[in-house]
Scaffold this motif. Structure first.
Motif, PDB file in Angstrom:
ATOM      1  N   LEU A  21       0.834  -1.199   0.000  1.00  0.00           N
ATOM      2  CA  LEU A  21       0.000   0.000   0.000  1.00  0.00           C
ATOM      3  C   LEU A  21       0.869   1.250   0.000  1.00  0.00           C
ATOM      4  O   LEU A  21       1.908   1.285   0.668  1.00  0.00           O
ATOM      5  CB  LEU A  21      -0.898   0.010   1.243  1.00  0.00           C
ATOM      6  CG  LEU A  21      -1.831  -1.187   1.436  1.00  0.00           C
ATOM      7  CD1 LEU A  21      -2.537  -1.081   2.788  1.00  0.00           C
ATOM      8  CD2 LEU A  21      -2.852  -1.249   0.303  1.00  0.00           C
ATOM      9  N   LEU A  22       0.446   2.280  -0.726  1.00  0.00           N
ATOM     10  CA  LEU A  22       1.205   3.529  -0.744  1.00  0.00           C
ATOM     11  C   LEU A  22       0.941   4.389   0.487  1.00  0.00           C
ATOM     12  O   LEU A  22       1.744   5.252   0.824  1.00  0.00           O
ATOM     13  CB  LEU A  22       0.861   4.336  -2.000  1.00  0.00           C
ATOM     14  CG  LEU A  22       1.373   3.797  -3.321  1.00  0.00           C
ATOM     15  CD1 LEU A  22       1.066   4.773  -4.449  1.00  0.00           C
ATOM     16  CD2 LEU A  22       2.878   3.513  -3.263  1.00  0.00           C
ATOM     17  N   TYR A  23      -0.205   4.151   1.154  1.00  0.00           N
ATOM     18  CA  TYR A  23      -0.548   4.956   2.330  1.00  0.00           C
ATOM     19  C   TYR A  23      -0.832   4.056   3.527  1.00  0.00           C
ATOM     20  O   TYR A  23      -1.948   4.036   4.057  1.00  0.00           O
ATOM     21  CB  TYR A  23      -1.765   5.841   2.032  1.00  0.00           C
ATOM     22  CG  TYR A  23      -1.579   6.747   0.845  1.00  0.00           C
ATOM     23  CD1 TYR A  23      -0.718   7.837   0.894  1.00  0.00           C
ATOM     24  CD2 TYR A  23      -2.250   6.494  -0.362  1.00  0.00           C
ATOM     25  CE1 TYR A  23      -0.532   8.658  -0.212  1.00  0.00           C
ATOM     26  CE2 TYR A  23      -2.071   7.318  -1.465  1.00  0.00           C
ATOM     27  CZ  TYR A  23      -1.212   8.391  -1.377  1.00  0.00           C
ATOM     28  OH  TYR A  23      -1.033   9.202  -2.474  1.00  0.00           O
ATOM     29  N   PRO A  24       0.185   3.307   4.006  1.00  0.00           N
ATOM     30  CA  PRO A  24      -0.053   2.439   5.171  1.00  0.00           C
ATOM     31  C   PRO A  24      -0.425   3.288   6.382  1.00  0.00           C
ATOM     32  O   PRO A  24       0.121   4.365   6.594  1.00  0.00           O
ATOM     33  CB  PRO A  24       1.292   1.734   5.366  1.00  0.00           C
ATOM     34  CG  PRO A  24       2.300   2.606   4.683  1.00  0.00           C
ATOM     35  CD  PRO A  24       1.581   3.255   3.547  1.00  0.00           C
ATOM     36  N   GLY A  25      -1.394   2.796   7.147  1.00  0.00           N
ATOM     37  CA  GLY A  25      -1.871   3.566   8.290  1.00  0.00           C
ATOM     38  C   GLY A  25      -2.834   4.657   7.894  1.00  0.00           C
ATOM     39  O   GLY A  25      -3.301   5.435   8.737  1.00  0.00           O
ATOM     40  N   SER A  26      -3.150   4.728   6.609  1.00  0.00           N
ATOM     41  CA  SER A  26      -4.116   5.694   6.089  1.00  0.00           C
ATOM     42  C   SER A  26      -4.750   5.044   4.865  1.00  0.00           C
ATOM     43  O   SER A  26      -4.836   3.828   4.778  1.00  0.00           O
ATOM     44  CB  SER A  26      -3.426   7.021   5.727  1.00  0.00           C
ATOM     45  OG  SER A  26      -4.359   7.985   5.279  1.00  0.00           O
ATOM     46  N   SER A  27      -5.218   5.848   3.929  1.00  0.00           N
ATOM     47  CA  SER A  27      -5.791   5.323   2.690  1.00  0.00           C
ATOM     48  C   SER A  27      -5.803   6.431   1.655  1.00  0.00           C
ATOM     49  O   SER A  27      -5.707   7.617   1.995  1.00  0.00           O
ATOM     50  CB  SER A  27      -7.215   4.817   2.923  1.00  0.00           C
ATOM     51  OG  SER A  27      -8.068   5.884   3.317  1.00  0.00           O
ATOM     52  N   LEU A  28      -5.937   6.041   0.399  1.00  0.00           N
ATOM     53  CA  LEU A  28      -6.067   7.037  -0.656  1.00  0.00           C
ATOM     54  C   LEU A  28      -7.289   7.906  -0.409  1.00  0.00           C
ATOM     55  O   LEU A  28      -7.235   9.129  -0.560  1.00  0.00           O
ATOM     56  CB  LEU A  28      -6.169   6.347  -2.022  1.00  0.00           C
ATOM     57  CG  LEU A  28      -6.491   7.253  -3.216  1.00  0.00           C
ATOM     58  CD1 LEU A  28      -5.444   8.351  -3.381  1.00  0.00           C
ATOM     59  CD2 LEU A  28      -6.628   6.424  -4.490  1.00  0.00           C
ATOM     60  N   ALA A  29      -8.404   7.285  -0.011  1.00  0.00           N
ATOM     61  CA  ALA A  29      -9.629   8.051   0.211  1.00  0.00           C
ATOM     62  C   ALA A  29      -9.456   9.105   1.295  1.00  0.00           C
ATOM     63  O   ALA A  29      -9.930  10.239   1.160  1.00  0.00           O
ATOM     64  CB  ALA A  29     -10.774   7.103   0.568  1.00  0.00           C
ATOM     65  N   GLU A  30      -8.771   8.743   2.379  1.00  0.00           N
ATOM     66  CA  GLU A  30      -8.521   9.714   3.446  1.00  0.00           C
ATOM     67  C   GLU A  30      -7.621  10.848   2.967  1.00  0.00           C
ATOM     68  O   GLU A  30      -7.838  12.013   3.309  1.00  0.00           O
ATOM     69  CB  GLU A  30      -7.880   9.012   4.639  1.00  0.00           C
ATOM     70  CG  GLU A  30      -8.821   8.107   5.407  1.00  0.00           C
ATOM     71  CD  GLU A  30      -8.089   7.308   6.460  1.00  0.00           C
ATOM     72  OE1 GLU A  30      -8.043   7.748   7.620  1.00  0.00           O
ATOM     73  OE2 GLU A  30      -7.536   6.238   6.112  1.00  0.00           O
TER      74      GLU A  30
END
Length: 198
Positions: A90-99
């Protein structure tokens, strides 16, 4: 009839735009030409992000003015891909693209959905042997209800859609993409989706 802009004209964007057009919506697909995304987003009521997730944040953050007040439906997964093109992390571990999109676009109502399945299932959920689940994540209840209606237009029965809650729940459904390479390697490139059995 809703005016919808689809950003991305690959397999995902093309399939969604064709299905939504058949459902009676006015759909514009933005290609990669300069200004196309801004023009399409500015004229739409709902914008669907079907661009490759690795570059989505930069592309969409540049459309902050055009996306203000709009619903942004994010169906992408932001991943680092291996040599075979399949996701490895994942490119945004601990977060997300949507966030990340919601943070960058505070005046836009971001709703995450349809990212836990092979692209063919997005517009043909009843073709699987078991009912798949489409998840909704987002801060705005009205926006999620609108997107729920679009899912029904795409063939999703109402009880196959699960509202998980706020935008922070998108990190859970985005993490499901890590199943994808293993499923494809074990079973081939056949339609599949995450399903919640009850």
């Amino acid at each position: 009839m809703t005016m919808i802009a689809v950003l991305g004209n690959g397999r995902v964007g093309g399939g969604l735009s064709a299905a939504l057009t058949r459902a009676g919506h006015q759909v514009t697909v933005a290609d990669r030409s300069p200004g196309a995304a801004a023009d399409a987003a500015g004229a739409a009521q709902i914008v669907i992000n079907a661009t490759p997730g690795a570059g989505s944040l930069e592309r969409l953050a540049a459309l902050r003015e055009e996306l203000a007040g709009k619903i942004l439906v994010d169906v992408s997964n932001a991943t680092a891909d291996g040599p075979d093109g399949l996701p490895t992390d994942l490119l945004y571990p601990g977060s997300s693209l949507a966030e990340q999109l919601q943070r960058a676009l505070p005046d836009t109502r971001v709703v995450k959905t349809l990212n836990t399945m092979l692209f063919t299932v997005m517009t043909a959920p009843t073709t699987l042997t078991q009912p798949p689940t489409a998840f909704l994540s987002g801060q705005d209840a009205e926006a999620k209800q609108t997107v729920h209606g679009l899912l029904q237009d795409l063939g999703w029965p109402r009880d196959w859609v699960t509202d998980l809650g706020g935008i922070e729940t998108a990190r859970a459904v985005e993490a499901a993409v890590l199943f994808v390479p293993h499923v494809i390697r074990s079973s081939g490139f056949a339609p599949f989706a995450v399903s919640i059995a009850r």
